[in-house]
Design a protein around this motif. Structure first.
Motif, PDB file in Angstrom:
ATOM      1  N   SER A 485       0.810  -1.217   0.000  1.00 20.05           N
ATOM      2  CA  SER A 485       0.000   0.000   0.000  1.00 20.05           C
ATOM      3  C   SER A 485       0.843   1.267   0.000  1.00 20.05           C
ATOM      4  O   SER A 485       0.388   2.326  -0.440  1.00 20.05           O
ATOM      5  CB  SER A 485      -0.929  -0.003   1.215  1.00 20.05           C
ATOM      6  N   HIS A 486       2.110   1.208   0.464  1.00 25.99           N
ATOM      7  CA  HIS A 486       2.922   2.422   0.508  1.00 25.99           C
ATOM      8  C   HIS A 486       3.255   2.913  -0.893  1.00 25.99           C
ATOM      9  O   HIS A 486       3.358   4.116  -1.135  1.00 25.99           O
ATOM     10  CB  HIS A 486       4.206   2.168   1.302  1.00 25.99           C
ATOM     11  N   LEU A 487       3.416   1.989  -1.862  1.00 25.43           N
ATOM     12  CA  LEU A 487       3.669   2.410  -3.246  1.00 25.43           C
ATOM     13  C   LEU A 487       2.420   3.058  -3.847  1.00 25.43           C
ATOM     14  O   LEU A 487       2.509   4.068  -4.544  1.00 25.43           O
ATOM     15  CB  LEU A 487       4.100   1.207  -4.086  1.00 25.43           C
ATOM     16  N   ILE A 488       1.256   2.455  -3.589  1.00 26.79           N
ATOM     17  CA  ILE A 488       0.004   3.025  -4.090  1.00 26.79           C
ATOM     18  C   ILE A 488      -0.226   4.409  -3.492  1.00 26.79           C
ATOM     19  O   ILE A 488      -0.633   5.349  -4.188  1.00 26.79           O
ATOM     20  CB  ILE A 488      -1.177   2.096  -3.738  1.00 26.79           C
ATOM     21  N   ARG A 489       0.062   4.556  -2.202  1.00 22.88           N
ATOM     22  CA  ARG A 489      -0.126   5.856  -1.550  1.00 22.88           C
ATOM     23  C   ARG A 489       0.793   6.912  -2.166  1.00 22.88           C
ATOM     24  O   ARG A 489       0.367   8.043  -2.439  1.00 22.88           O
ATOM     25  CB  ARG A 489       0.162   5.732  -0.055  1.00 22.88           C
ATOM     26  N   GLY A 490       2.060   6.543  -2.372  1.00 27.97           N
ATOM     27  CA  GLY A 490       3.000   7.505  -2.944  1.00 27.97           C
ATOM     28  C   GLY A 490       2.589   7.935  -4.337  1.00 27.97           C
ATOM     29  O   GLY A 490       2.662   9.119  -4.676  1.00 27.97           O
ATOM     30  N   MET A 491       2.151   6.980  -5.168  1.00 26.94           N
ATOM     31  CA  MET A 491       1.727   7.316  -6.521  1.00 26.94           C
ATOM     32  C   MET A 491       0.489   8.214  -6.494  1.00 26.94           C
ATOM     33  O   MET A 491       0.405   9.217  -7.225  1.00 26.94           O
ATOM     34  CB  MET A 491       1.431   6.036  -7.301  1.00 26.94           C
ATOM     35  N   ARG A 493      -0.555  10.193  -4.123  1.00 24.41           N
ATOM     36  CA  ARG A 493      -0.194  11.521  -3.612  1.00 24.41           C
ATOM     37  C   ARG A 493       0.425  12.371  -4.735  1.00 24.41           C
ATOM     38  O   ARG A 493       0.127  13.576  -4.860  1.00 24.41           O
ATOM     39  CB  ARG A 493       0.784  11.370  -2.442  1.00 24.41           C
ATOM     40  N   ALA A 494       1.261  11.730  -5.573  1.00 27.97           N
ATOM     41  CA  ALA A 494       1.863  12.455  -6.692  1.00 27.97           C
ATOM     42  C   ALA A 494       0.799  12.882  -7.697  1.00 27.97           C
ATOM     43  O   ALA A 494       0.819  14.005  -8.223  1.00 27.97           O
ATOM     44  CB  ALA A 494       2.921  11.585  -7.369  1.00 27.97           C
ATOM     45  N   VAL A 495      -0.175  12.006  -7.979  1.00 25.30           N
ATOM     46  CA  VAL A 495      -1.240  12.330  -8.930  1.00 25.30           C
ATOM     47  C   VAL A 495      -2.067  13.499  -8.421  1.00 25.30           C
ATOM     48  O   VAL A 495      -2.381  14.445  -9.164  1.00 25.30           O
ATOM     49  CB  VAL A 495      -2.123  11.088  -9.177  1.00 25.30           C
ATOM     50  N   VAL A 496      -2.438  13.472  -7.139  1.00 18.97           N
ATOM     51  CA  VAL A 496      -3.246  14.568  -6.572  1.00 18.97           C
ATOM     52  C   VAL A 496      -2.491  15.890  -6.664  1.00 18.97           C
ATOM     53  O   VAL A 496      -3.070  16.942  -7.007  1.00 18.97           O
ATOM     54  CB  VAL A 496      -3.619  14.237  -5.111  1.00 18.97           C
ATOM     55  N   ALA A 497      -1.199  15.863  -6.375  1.00 19.11           N
ATOM     56  CA  ALA A 497      -0.414  17.102  -6.431  1.00 19.11           C
ATOM     57  C   ALA A 497      -0.356  17.647  -7.861  1.00 19.11           C
ATOM     58  O   ALA A 497      -0.500  18.858  -8.086  1.00 19.11           O
ATOM     59  CB  ALA A 497       0.987  16.846  -5.901  1.00 19.11           C
ATOM     60  N   ILE A 498      -0.149  16.754  -8.846  1.00 19.76           N
ATOM     61  CA  ILE A 498      -0.057  17.198 -10.242  1.00 19.76           C
ATOM     62  C   ILE A 498      -1.391  17.757 -10.710  1.00 19.76           C
ATOM     63  O   ILE A 498      -1.463  18.833 -11.350  1.00 19.76           O
ATOM     64  CB  ILE A 498       0.394  16.034 -11.136  1.00 19.76           C
ATOM     65  N   VAL A 499      -2.479  17.054 -10.426  1.00 22.47           N
ATOM     66  CA  VAL A 499      -3.800  17.508 -10.859  1.00 22.47           C
ATOM     67  C   VAL A 499      -4.138  18.864 -10.223  1.00 22.47           C
ATOM     68  O   VAL A 499      -4.664  19.760 -10.881  1.00 22.47           O
ATOM     69  CB  VAL A 499      -4.858  16.443 -10.505  1.00 22.47           C
TER      70      VAL A 499
END
Length: 713
Positions: A485-491, A493-499
């Motif tokens: 789940s830590h990889l999914i969370r990191g990805m 979080r990156a998507v939310v920041a970019i959007v």
């Protein structure tokens, strides 16, 4: 006159005396035989009692040994599980209860063994045997060590999760390896051997005493013994048969999977060794298949282990019915099975029988009102073509299985392409660990448009991975590799920041992007993390909750934390954020779920849309979905629209929103923003501009609006 004795009288007297003598001897013989028979009967009964007690001791000692090994493994598993801070308590709690139950059972067995040893000490035959001081000392020492081990296990079970984590990190595995795997196992083995030897001695003594007594009874006693002792001899035979059956059961227990009845890993490894030995002498090849169930963890997590056990038993039965009686079918552990096929040495034959296995497994399984559609992936390898030793064979079969699992419900017989795919996957997995930290995830946007006018309504944010060497990778290349789940969370979080950044940029440029849908995984919907992630992005970029939409899949309905997910989704909707049910029709949704779950939009999966015009069943399902969404007061969105025929059918069915290649492929922010409508000032001008959005955005093919007569049917 002298009277001569009557010869007849003398003869009669002699006969009578002989008869009386015979009678006395017969009586004596009867008394002796009765005594001997009674003594023999009593001896046999004592021996049987002694043997039965010794067998019970052997059985209890063996059972206690097996339970002890299980307890050691359970305790290690608990300590390993406690080391994972992310593991929830509802998984830890049953493990603690299992350990406590095992401790209670072992202590109960110890009490029963003490009682049996006391009873066997009072047996008459035990007094004839020299006292085995070594066995007694060994038993006492083992009892003390076992009590010490049980106390250790009890302390581990009673400790807090943090305490167990520290124990596991510093001394836990070493302590339990020393206290359980070495001395205790050796002492158990010695005690079982000695108990077995003492049982043999008691049987030998009983045989000697019985033989001596039977020799004195002579021929007449043999006839009597046929009737008197046959039941006892039968009982002795039954006792011996019980002994042999018990030994066979122990052997079978050590080589059989208790859940499925198939061979276990130990038996499978032994069979591989035998086949490789035969390969050297007979020069006959064989094949190996490794079978792994697809999405089995979802069934276990969603419906519980009893449902998973039912699926495993179904798979075992399917495999037994598919393969030959000479083939070795085993369950290696979890949802992994393996088959050895002697005599099959070509890839085509192996692939054919493996595909039959996939078909047999893919039968629907019913359990407590639920229907499970099971599928499996199979990897195979040939001996000696692909491997000439056991480690190489297992490694190569696993490579083929990994390649098969990338496509699911597929058979892959090993080749060089499988190896290359595995190596590439390993490299991608290693690079994924640092992808979020290196800002390698990017977002492409696919528009949602009005099927009637082509008006731009919003976007779906789709993640991509800008690999430093391989370039931009689609989600299908890397999402299956994101274990943890830590990889999914990191990805995410990156998507939310970019959007959030792109939304702010579009708004500052006077553009109207509409709400952007983001796929939130279940791991972020359980608890506060997903909510706080979006709330923080909104605060930092000066955005509004309505600028976002959240897409969830039907799997949230059967998640064990469904109530927590429902709470998070409800908080989103209270802020005006739209909730979309993604991939509708492919999961586990029921009408009750659709009635109670607070969502705003149903998304028809692309697998139904793709068959428009070619499959009447898909078209009927789509109409039913659209009617359902309309009756529930929800919007309906169709994914994967690629042709104008599909668009026109969806319009006629009543679906008014869509996305797909017909309008635009997923694009980077710069290209996607070029099609966005601009915000105008002035009410009349604004109304006029909005009426012309379909023409200005140009999402429809040919950049032309629909004919006014083309209305929703």
């Amino acid at each position: 006159m002298l009277k001569l004795p009557n010869p007849l009288t003398k003869t009669q007297y002699s006969v009578e005396r002989y008869i009386r003598s015979i009678g006395r001897h017969y009586l004596n013989a009867v008394v002796v035989m009765t005594f001997l028979i009674g003594a023999t009967y009593l001896t046999v009964m004592i021996a049987l009692d002694r043997h039965s007690l010794q067998q019970n001791i052997s059985f209890l000692t063996s059972s206690q040994f097996i339970r002890f090994q299980q307890l050691a493994n359970q305790t290690r598993a608990l300590m390993r599980a406690s080391a994972d801070s992310n593991l929830p308590d509802y998984i830890i709690a049953p493990m603690v209860e299992d350990i406590r139950g095992a401790i209670t059972e072992i202590r109960t067995m110890s009490g029963q063994l003490e009682e049996l040893h006391h009873r066997i000490g009072q047996n008459f035959l035990e007094e004839l045997n020299p006292r085995d001081e070594t066995s007694e000392e060994l038993r006492v020492e083992l009892s003390g060590r076992l009590d010490d081990f049980l106390d250790r296990a009890a302390r581990v079970a009673a400790a807090s999760k943090e305490d167990r984590r520290q124990r596991y990190t510093f001394w836990g595995p070493i302590d339990f390896a020393v206290s359980s795997d070495s001395v205790l196992i050796r002492q158990f083995s010695d005690l079982i051997d000695r108990a077995h030897n003492r049982s043999d001695i008691s049987i030998d003594n009983a045989k000697k005493i019985m033989s001596a007594l039977l020799a004195l009874i002579a021929g007449t006693l043999i006839l009597a013994s046929t009737f008197l002792f046959s039941p006892l001899l039968k009982k002795l035979r039954n006792e011996h048969r019980r002994t042999m059956d018990f030994e066979n059961q122990l052997t079978q227990l050590a080589h059989t999977d208790p859940l499925t009845g198939l061979d276990n890993r130990s038996a499978f490894n032994s069979a591989i060794g035998n086949l490789f030995s035969g390969l050297k002498t007979k020069e006959a090849g064989f094949s190996m298949l490794v079978i792994d169930l697809d999405r089995f963890k979802n069934i276990n997590d969603s419906f519980g282990h009893p449902a998973g056990d039912a699926v495993l038993r179904h798979v075992a039965t399917a495999l037994q019915n598919t393969f030959r009686s000479s083939d070795v079918v085993a369950r290696l552990g979890g949802d992994e099975f393996a088959v050895l096929l002697p005599g099959i040495v070509d890839a085509a034959s192996l692939a054919m029988v493996a595909n039959r296995a996939i078909e047999a497994i893919a039968v629907e399984v019913l359990f407590e009102g639920h229907t499970f559609q099971i599928s499996a992936s199979i990897g195979g390898a040939l001996v000696p073509i692909h491997a000439t030793d056991e480690p190489s064979l297992i490694r190569i079969a696993d490579l083929a299985l990994y390649a098969a699992k990338s496509a699911r419900s597929t058979v892959v017989i090993f080749d060089e392409a499988s190896l290359a795919l595995r190596l590439e996957a390993n490299q991608l997995s290693a690079a994924l660990v640092v992808a979020a930290d290196r800002n390698e995830f990017i977002v492409h946007y696919q528009p949602k448009v009005s099927l009637l006018t082509g008006e731009h309504l919003g976007f779906e944010a789709l993640v991509r991975w800008r690999h430093p060497e391989l370039g931009i990778l689609a989600p299908g290349r890397f999402l299956p590799l994101m274990e943890g789940s830590h990889l999914i969370r990191g990805m995410t979080r990156a998507v939310v920041a970019i959007v959030s950044h792109d939304l702010r940029a579009w708004k500052d440029a006077g553009l109207i992007p509409g709400p952007i849908a983001i796929n939130l995984p279940e791991a972020l919907l359980v608890g506060e993390e997903g909510y706080e992630m979006l709330a923080g992005a909104i605060r930092e970029n000066g955005l509004d909750w309505r600028d976002f939409a959240v897409e969830v899949t039907e799997d949230v309905f059967i998640n064990r934390s469904a109530d927590q997910i429902l709470g998070t989704v409800t908080r989103f909707r209270e802020h005006g954020l739209s909730i979309s049910l993604d991939d509708f029709g492919t999961g586990f949704a029921s009408l009750v779920h659709l009635r109670d779950f607070p969502f705003d939009e149903l998304k028809i999966d692309r697998s139904f849309v793709a068959n428009i015009g070619t499959d009447i069943r898909s078209e009927q399902i789509i109409r039913a979905m659209v009617d359902l969404s309309r009756n529930l007061g929800k919007r309906c969105v169709a994914e994967g629209i690629e042709t104008d025929i599909q668009r026109r059918f969806l319009l006629s069915a009543g679906c008014e929103i869509g996305q797909g290649y017909l309008f635009a492929k997923p694009q980077p922010a710069a290209r996607a923003g070029a099609h966005l409508p601009k915000r105008f000032t002035g009410s009349k001008k604004s109304v006029a501009a909005r009426s012309d959005i379909g023409r200005t955005t140009g999402w429809l093919t040919g950049s032309q609006p629909l004919n006014p007569s083309e209305t929703v049917g």
